[in-house]
Design a protein around this motif. Structure first.
Motif, short mmCIF file in Angstrom:
data_model
loop_
_atom_site.label_atom_id
_atom_site.label_comp_id
_atom_site.label_asym_id
_atom_site.label_seq_id
_atom_site.Cartn_x
_atom_site.Cartn_y
_atom_site.Cartn_z
N SER A 41 -76.64 -1.31 54.63
CA SER A 41 -75.64 -1.59 55.67
C SER A 41 -74.52 -0.55 55.68
O SER A 41 -73.83 -0.40 56.68
CB SER A 41 -75.05 -2.99 55.48
OG SER A 41 -74.26 -3.03 54.31
N LYS A 42 -74.35 0.22 54.61
CA LYS A 42 -73.33 1.26 54.55
C LYS A 42 -73.74 2.52 55.29
O LYS A 42 -72.90 3.36 55.60
CB LYS A 42 -73.01 1.62 53.09
CG LYS A 42 -72.31 0.55 52.33
CD LYS A 42 -72.05 1.00 50.90
CE LYS A 42 -71.40 -0.07 50.07
NZ LYS A 42 -71.17 0.38 48.69
N ILE A 43 -75.03 2.68 55.58
CA ILE A 43 -75.53 3.89 56.23
C ILE A 43 -75.10 3.89 57.69
O ILE A 43 -75.31 2.92 58.42
CB ILE A 43 -77.06 3.98 56.12
CG1 ILE A 43 -77.48 4.06 54.66
CG2 ILE A 43 -77.59 5.18 56.91
CD1 ILE A 43 -78.97 3.99 54.45
N GLU A 44 -74.51 5.01 58.11
CA GLU A 44 -74.10 5.14 59.51
C GLU A 44 -75.13 5.99 60.23
O GLU A 44 -75.34 7.16 59.89
CB GLU A 44 -72.73 5.79 59.60
CG GLU A 44 -71.63 4.94 59.02
CD GLU A 44 -70.27 5.62 59.14
OE1 GLU A 44 -70.15 6.60 59.89
OE2 GLU A 44 -69.34 5.16 58.48
N VAL A 45 -75.76 5.43 61.24
CA VAL A 45 -76.77 6.13 62.01
C VAL A 45 -76.12 6.60 63.30
O VAL A 45 -75.57 5.79 64.06
CB VAL A 45 -77.97 5.21 62.32
CG1 VAL A 45 -79.02 5.94 63.13
CG2 VAL A 45 -78.55 4.66 61.04
#
Length: 58
Positions: A41-45
């Motif tokens: 959930s921390k990954i920014e796409v």
């Protein structure tokens, strides 16, 4: 009283230790999945518009 004559000498069961090992593995798996969800959930796409803007294509 427990009837000892119902269990033959060749019967083997995992018993309490086997149950505890499987329960510990299940709990560890639960914690790992919970941690993985938090990390993902921390990954920014970036959106497609941002990618096009970076590459210079309209």
């Amino acid at each position: 009283m427990i009837a000892f004559d119902t269990v033959t000498k060749g019967d083997v069961s995992p018993g309490l230790l086997g149950f505890l090992v499987v329960a510990a593995l299940g709990f560890a798996l639960f914690l790992l999945v919970k941690s993985m969800k938090r990390q993902i959930s921390k990954i920014e796409v970036p959106s497609e518009a941002e990618l096009r803007k970076r590459n210079g294509t309209a």
